[in-house]
Design a protein around this motif. Structure first.
Motif, PDB file in Angstrom:
ATOM      1  N   ILE A 100       0.849  -1.196   0.000  1.00 62.06           N
ATOM      2  CA  ILE A 100       0.000   0.000   0.000  1.00 62.06           C
ATOM      3  C   ILE A 100       0.886   1.248   0.000  1.00 62.06           C
ATOM      4  O   ILE A 100       2.080   1.183   0.312  1.00 62.06           O
ATOM      5  N   ARG A 102      -0.570   4.338   1.334  1.00 64.69           N
ATOM      6  CA  ARG A 102      -1.051   5.150   2.439  1.00 64.69           C
ATOM      7  C   ARG A 102      -1.969   4.288   3.304  1.00 64.69           C
ATOM      8  O   ARG A 102      -2.428   3.230   2.874  1.00 64.69           O
ATOM      9  N   ASN A 104      -5.397   4.329   5.006  1.00 63.43           N
ATOM     10  CA  ASN A 104      -6.692   5.006   5.121  1.00 63.43           C
ATOM     11  C   ASN A 104      -7.370   4.763   6.464  1.00 63.43           C
ATOM     12  O   ASN A 104      -8.011   5.651   7.018  1.00 63.43           O
ATOM     13  N   GLU A 118      -6.261   0.511   2.236  1.00 60.50           N
ATOM     14  CA  GLU A 118      -6.069   1.589   1.275  1.00 60.50           C
ATOM     15  C   GLU A 118      -7.043   1.354   0.128  1.00 60.50           C
ATOM     16  O   GLU A 118      -6.856   0.416  -0.675  1.00 60.50           O
TER      17      GLU A 118
END
Length: 376
Positions: A100, A102, A104, A118
């Motif tokens: 990934i 980021r 989330n 993510e």
């Protein structure tokens, strides 16, 4: 010491899970050669075998199978009184999540494993960063997943249905099927009563010209609908674009809304307050949100790129993170009630950073107090 600490945590969690299921708990005791229980107390014949008979383990299990272990308010107050905030945050661990860009959203499973998402990827990782399971048919742009008290994953899939993944990661079932134009955006499983809180929204009107409508629905943990929360009062809507949802230890429902800021209601749905930022700064653009053991509310802000801490009545307390602490753009938050560690996911990298800012405090006013606090 860290190894021994994690080992003790695992045994504690296993014991608590068994203790909340009386039949399994007593079976566990029986396997460990519990001595034969004899009746030495005066008990009514309606509840217990004859006083002249030995009480067999299977009979005892049957009689006590309805027991449930609950935390009382008094115990909660005692636990909170032992906690205090420290002036400097301490980095406990940094976990890199492969695959990934980021983080989330984060859903806590146990002290050594979490679900991280993510967009369309949902990954179960341990504290070493190892991938234990991976789902792709999900809608986790925001707070689209949660974990219930049985360590089962609940998540929103791409078509808007709410799915449940068994705690052994082998069976997926549909818990709530989407039947209207409302699309779920975030979900949370209450550790207090097991209820599911689901925030949904849709655009009323043509794309680009319509207005957002949003609501929160309560469901029983079985998936049965219970209640809708939609308005502060008649004609005044509660939410616009809810992105994350959670619950405080006092039962308050906490929602992170891109337009309305942090919106807090009582369990009944009555609006308590909305927090839109700390003047003279700009309006809050909230992302991930959580609460800690002291009832403080923590929310990521996309504008100031930090974390706001407010109390349970909406008063600003502090900015929790700075760039110097390694948090560049905080996106998601998750608080571990057992270890009192805060898990933080960033919008600009694949790391989950684990911090400590709450510790236990012990009273040394007497040898007995010292002994009691050490045992706890």
């Amino acid at each position: 010491m860290s190894h021994d600490y994690l080992s003790i945590q695992k045994h504690e969690q296993k014991f608590e899970q068994i203790a909340n299921a009386p039949v399994r708990f007593l079976s566990f005791i029986e396997k460990n050669r519990l001595p034969l229980i004899r009746d030495t107390l005066y008990l009514t014949q309606h509840c217990w075998p004859s006083l002249n008979e030995k009480i067999k383990m299977k009979d005892l299990i049957k009689l006590l199978s309805e027991l449930q272990i609950t935390d009382t308010d008094k115990r909660q107050v005692k636990t909170v009184s032992l906690l205090k905030m420290i002036s400097t945050l301490v980095l406990h661990k940094s976990v890199t999540v492969k695959g990934i860009n980021r983080v989330n959203h984060i859903s806590f499973v146990t002290s050594d494993r979490v679900w991280v998402s993510e967009d369309n990827d949902l990954i179960l990782v341990n504290t070493e960063g190892d991938t234990l399971h991976h789902l792709t048919d999900v809608n986790c742009k925001w707070g689209g997943h949660t974990v219930n008290s049985s360590c089962e994953l609940l998540y929103i899939e791409k078509d808007g249905n709410v799915k449940k993944l068994s705690n052994d990661n082998k069976r997926i079932s549909t818990l709530i099927k989407r039947r209207t134009m409302w699309r779920p955006s975030c979900i949370y499983s209450s550790p207090i009563n097991g209820d599911l809180l689901i925030a949904s929204m849709y655009i009323d009107g043509p794309p680009g010209w319509g207005t957002w409508k949003a609501k929160v629905e309560k469901y029983h943990q079985s998936g049965k609908y219970k209640k809708t929360i939609m308005h502060i009062r008649k004609g005044q809507k509660l939410l616009d674009q809810p992105m994350y949802i959670t619950e405080n230890h006092n039962g308050d429902i906490i929602m992170s809304d891109w337009i309305q800021g942090v919106v807090v209601t009582e369990q009944s749905g009555r609006h308590r307050f909305s927090y839109k930022g700390h003047p003279p700064g700009p309006l809050l653009k909230p992302c991930g949100v959580c609460s800690d053991a002291l009832l403080n509310i923590l929310v990521c802000d996309d504008i100031s790129q930090t974390v706001h801490m407010i109390d349970n009545n909406g008063s600003f307390l502090s900015f929790l993170f700075t760039e110097q602490l390694g948090i560049v753009i905080p996106m998601s938050l998750c608080y571990d009630d057992k270890t009192h560690l805060l898990w933080v996911g960033c919008q600009n990298n694949d790391r989950v950073l684990v911090y400590r800012y709450i510790v236990r405090q012990y009273s040394l006013t007497s040898p007995w107090n010292y002994m009691s606090s050490t045992i706890q």
